[in-house]
Structure formats: structure tokens, C-alpha cells
Scaffold this motif. Sequence first.
Motif, PDB file in Angstrom:
ATOM      1  N   HIS A  21     -13.990  26.275  16.102  1.00 19.68           N
ATOM      2  CA  HIS A  21     -12.834  26.055  16.732  1.00 19.68           C
ATOM      3  C   HIS A  21     -11.930  24.660  15.913  1.00 19.68           C
ATOM      4  CE1 HIS A  21     -12.847  30.249  17.514  1.00 19.68           C
ATOM      5  NE2 HIS A  21     -12.845  30.154  18.736  1.00 19.68           N
ATOM      6  N   ARG A  22     -12.411  23.418  16.025  1.00 16.06           N
ATOM      7  CA  ARG A  22     -12.116  22.531  15.701  1.00 16.06           C
ATOM      8  C   ARG A  22     -12.016  21.935  14.341  1.00 16.06           C
ATOM      9  NH1 ARG A  22     -15.349  20.835  20.429  1.00 16.06           N
ATOM     10  NH2 ARG A  22     -13.993  20.489  22.307  1.00 16.06           N
ATOM     11  N   GLN A  23     -13.083  22.294  13.814  1.00 13.34           N
ATOM     12  CA  GLN A  23     -12.829  21.400  12.514  1.00 13.34           C
ATOM     13  C   GLN A  23     -12.609  22.986  11.364  1.00 13.34           C
ATOM     14  OE1 GLN A  23     -17.354  22.543  11.345  1.00 13.34           O
ATOM     15  NE2 GLN A  23     -18.327  22.190  13.013  1.00 13.34           N
ATOM     16  N   MET A  24     -12.323  24.022  11.997  1.00 12.50           N
ATOM     17  CA  MET A  24     -11.347  25.282  11.211  1.00 12.50           C
ATOM     18  C   MET A  24      -9.966  24.508  11.500  1.00 12.50           C
ATOM     19  SD  MET A  24     -12.561  27.309   9.644  1.00 12.50           S
ATOM     20  CE  MET A  24     -14.617  27.899   9.333  1.00 12.50           C
ATOM     21  N   GLY A  25      -9.208  23.826  12.432  1.00 11.93           N
ATOM     22  CA  GLY A  25      -7.862  23.221  13.621  1.00 11.93           C
ATOM     23  C   GLY A  25      -7.746  22.884  12.181  1.00 11.93           C
ATOM     24  N   THR A  26      -8.431  22.161  12.301  1.00 13.99           N
ATOM     25  CA  THR A  26      -8.538  20.748  10.464  1.00 13.99           C
ATOM     26  C   THR A  26      -8.467  21.329   9.453  1.00 13.99           C
ATOM     27  OG1 THR A  26      -9.916  19.461  12.194  1.00 13.99           O
ATOM     28  CG2 THR A  26      -9.064  18.931  10.339  1.00 13.99           C
ATOM     29  N   PHE A  27      -8.752  21.885   9.199  1.00 15.03           N
ATOM     30  CA  PHE A  27      -8.783  22.760   7.966  1.00 15.03           C
ATOM     31  C   PHE A  27      -7.781  23.776   7.761  1.00 15.03           C
ATOM     32  CE2 PHE A  27     -13.807  23.698   6.909  1.00 15.03           C
ATOM     33  CZ  PHE A  27     -13.690  21.653   7.053  1.00 15.03           C
ATOM     34  N   LEU A  80      -1.270  24.238   5.390  1.00 18.98           N
ATOM     35  CA  LEU A  80      -0.043  23.524   5.935  1.00 18.98           C
ATOM     36  C   LEU A  80       0.411  23.205   4.785  1.00 18.98           C
ATOM     37  CD1 LEU A  80       2.041  25.116   7.485  1.00 18.98           C
ATOM     38  CD2 LEU A  80       1.245  23.570   8.916  1.00 18.98           C
ATOM     39  N   ASP A  81      -0.261  21.601   4.749  1.00 20.69           N
ATOM     40  CA  ASP A  81       0.061  21.284   3.728  1.00 20.69           C
ATOM     41  C   ASP A  81      -0.469  20.845   2.669  1.00 20.69           C
ATOM     42  OD1 ASP A  81       1.297  19.483   6.608  1.00 20.69           O
ATOM     43  OD2 ASP A  81      -0.587  18.170   6.495  1.00 20.69           O
ATOM     44  N   ASN A  82      -0.830  21.209   1.858  1.00 17.04           N
ATOM     45  CA  ASN A  82      -1.459  20.507   1.436  1.00 17.04           C
ATOM     46  C   ASN A  82      -1.850  22.316   0.488  1.00 17.04           C
ATOM     47  OD1 ASN A  82      -2.145  18.599   0.870  1.00 17.04           O
ATOM     48  ND2 ASN A  82      -3.179  18.734   2.523  1.00 17.04           N
ATOM     49  N   MET A  83      -1.838  23.464   0.895  1.00 15.96           N
ATOM     50  CA  MET A  83      -1.460  24.630  -0.189  1.00 15.96           C
ATOM     51  C   MET A  83      -0.528  25.530  -0.597  1.00 15.96           C
ATOM     52  SD  MET A  83      -5.450  26.758   1.303  1.00 15.96           S
ATOM     53  CE  MET A  83      -6.737  26.274   1.309  1.00 15.96           C
ATOM     54  N   PRO A  84      -0.158  26.234  -1.971  1.00 16.73           N
ATOM     55  CA  PRO A  84       1.047  26.651  -2.296  1.00 16.73           C
ATOM     56  C   PRO A  84       0.678  27.958  -0.871  1.00 16.73           C
ATOM     57  CG  PRO A  84      -0.599  27.861  -3.748  1.00 16.73           C
ATOM     58  CD  PRO A  84      -0.912  26.498  -2.665  1.00 16.73           C
ATOM     59  N   ILE A  85       2.214  28.348  -0.578  1.00 15.69           N
ATOM     60  CA  ILE A  85       2.905  29.094   0.223  1.00 15.69           C
ATOM     61  C   ILE A  85       1.866  30.710   0.045  1.00 15.69           C
ATOM     62  CG2 ILE A  85       5.319  30.386  -0.207  1.00 15.69           C
ATOM     63  CD1 ILE A  85       5.843  30.069   2.827  1.00 15.69           C
ATOM     64  N   GLU A  86       2.487  30.596  -0.879  1.00 13.69           N
ATOM     65  CA  GLU A  86       1.477  32.174  -1.137  1.00 13.69           C
ATOM     66  C   GLU A  86       0.385  32.305  -0.752  1.00 13.69           C
ATOM     67  OE1 GLU A  86       1.931  29.804  -5.222  1.00 13.69           O
ATOM     68  OE2 GLU A  86       3.322  30.199  -3.830  1.00 13.69           O
ATOM     69  N   SER A  87      -0.689  31.519  -0.522  1.00 10.14           N
ATOM     70  CA  SER A  87      -1.948  31.046  -0.933  1.00 10.14           C
ATOM     71  C   SER A  87      -2.416  31.350   1.059  1.00 10.14           C
ATOM     72  CB  SER A  87      -2.601  29.901  -1.457  1.00 10.14           C
ATOM     73  OG  SER A  87      -2.651  29.903  -2.636  1.00 10.14           O
ATOM     74  N   ARG A  88      -1.350  30.534   2.199  1.00  9.15           N
ATOM     75  CA  ARG A  88      -1.925  30.876   3.499  1.00  9.15           C
ATOM     76  C   ARG A  88      -0.498  31.610   3.462  1.00  9.15           C
ATOM     77  NH1 ARG A  88       2.776  28.276   4.655  1.00  9.15           N
ATOM     78  NH2 ARG A  88       2.721  25.993   3.275  1.00  9.15           N
TER      79      ARG A  88
END
Length: 278
Positions: free
Chosen positions: A198-204, A209-217
Motif C-alpha cells: 500500500h505504501r508503494q502504490m500510494g506513492t505511485f 496525480l501529478d504526471n498522468m493526463p486526467i483521461e488516464s486516471r
Amino acid sequence: MKPIVEYRDYRKYIQDFYDDRKKKSAFTWRDFAAQAGFGSPVYLKYVCEGKKNLSPVAVERVAKAMGLCTYEQEFFRALVAFNHAKNDVDRKKHIDAMQEIANQNNVRFLGAEEFAYFDSWKNPVIRELAPAMPGAKPLDIAHACKQKISAAEVSDTLQFLTKAGLLKKNELGNYEQTDKILSSGDADFVPLAVRNMHRQMGTFALDALDNMPIESRQFTGLTFGISEETFAQVLQEIAKCRRNIMALASADNKIEKVYRLNMQIFPLTEKIETGENG
């Protein structure tokens, strides 16, 4: 009684040892304490009940009184240290020690594979990705991952997943999953490894949130006040939603991307104590 390597709680192991001896003879807690060199006849009984802890000196005395062989003594020491550990870093260190002791003495450490699987993001991602890329080389799989991973790490992960029985090769030499969906369940030690996951995935997630386009997440959230009773109902709804999504994923035979879905609910305040005025 079971071999010591199957235990995850040293108190349970001591209790089972006592119960086993008591079935075969007129063995008492006083006898046990005396054999271990303790003045209090109920000290070990209190240890098993969680009222007392074993000190390093007491660990050696109890191990000797139980007649543990060399590797069993080493495992018992590590097990006590694991149960007494105050944080996940220390718990992980002692789990690794127990695994090493088991490996060196050619005994199977039950739960170790489950722990190792959930301890790193690489395992679930490669487990999904490799079957979706038939004929792909480790470097190809590494390039397909959003997170940085080397071809050597992919090879090591594939080897682990195959050895653990989570992936297999078909007659064409391509990877297949042995089970479509793998859940953490209640396997020994897994809750600790899942927290690491969960810690790893939370970091991802923060990175997405900062680096992926909104349509991808998609990120969404709610802040609300509820009772303990409603909280329990919310947990049931989350579990139901998770099962439904797992069913959708299990039925989908066309994998185009590997996704991660995080579900979280946690308190933002302490419990509010409300008084009633007569």
C-alpha cells in the motif's frame, strides 16, 4: 505438535508445547518453569497469556527447556524478536531471518512466498503483464512498466512467480497465470507485506496525480461524518464493490494495460463524545 517453522506466535508455540507434554504426563506449569530455571511457577503461563514477555535470557532458558535443536533455537529467537518488534522495518528484518534459517536447513517456511509476493509492486504488475505479452523479452516487459525496473529485475521476478506457482509456461513457452485473481486473504505475515504494498502504490498514486493526463486516471473522494454502525456498513459496501470489480477483471481476456485501484477509508478526527442533557 506442528514444527516450529509453522508458527507465527511464540506464545502459541509454548502453549502447544505445554499442552502436548501435559497430555503425555503429569506436566504442570510449575514443572515447566522449574526446568527453565524460573522462580515463579506461573511465569510461563503468564507469558502464554500475553501478561509477560520473554527477555533475551528467558528465551534461551525456554528454548533449552523445550529441547529445541540448533536451527529450532535460532528460529525461536527470531520468532520472539518478530512478535516483540515495534515497527514494520524490524518485523520485516526478523521475518527475513526466519526465512533464511528455514532455507539453510531445508525446511519450508509456510507463508514466505505469500509474504514475498505482496512485499513488492513488481510481483503483481509482472504477473499481469507477462501473460499479456507473449514472446516478450524481460527488457520489453521492463519498458512496458510505468515504474522504473530493469530487465534483470523482471527476470528475477518471473523466476520467483514461476517458482511460487503463480505463473507457468504453456507449450509455446509463454507465461500463463495459474489463477486469474490472487487475493491477500488471511495468509500468515501477509498483512505486514500488504502494508508495504500500500505504501508503494500510494506513492505511485501521488505520482499519477501529478504526471498522468486526467483521461488516464481518476481520483475522487468524500469527507463525511458517520456513526460506527454506518462505518461498518460502508466497509461492507467497499468489499462488495471490490468483489464486483474483481469479477469484471477476471472475465476480461483482453489485457491492454495493467491498472491499480486503491480503496481507502480512514478517520480524520478522534471519536466525538456527545453528551446528552436531561
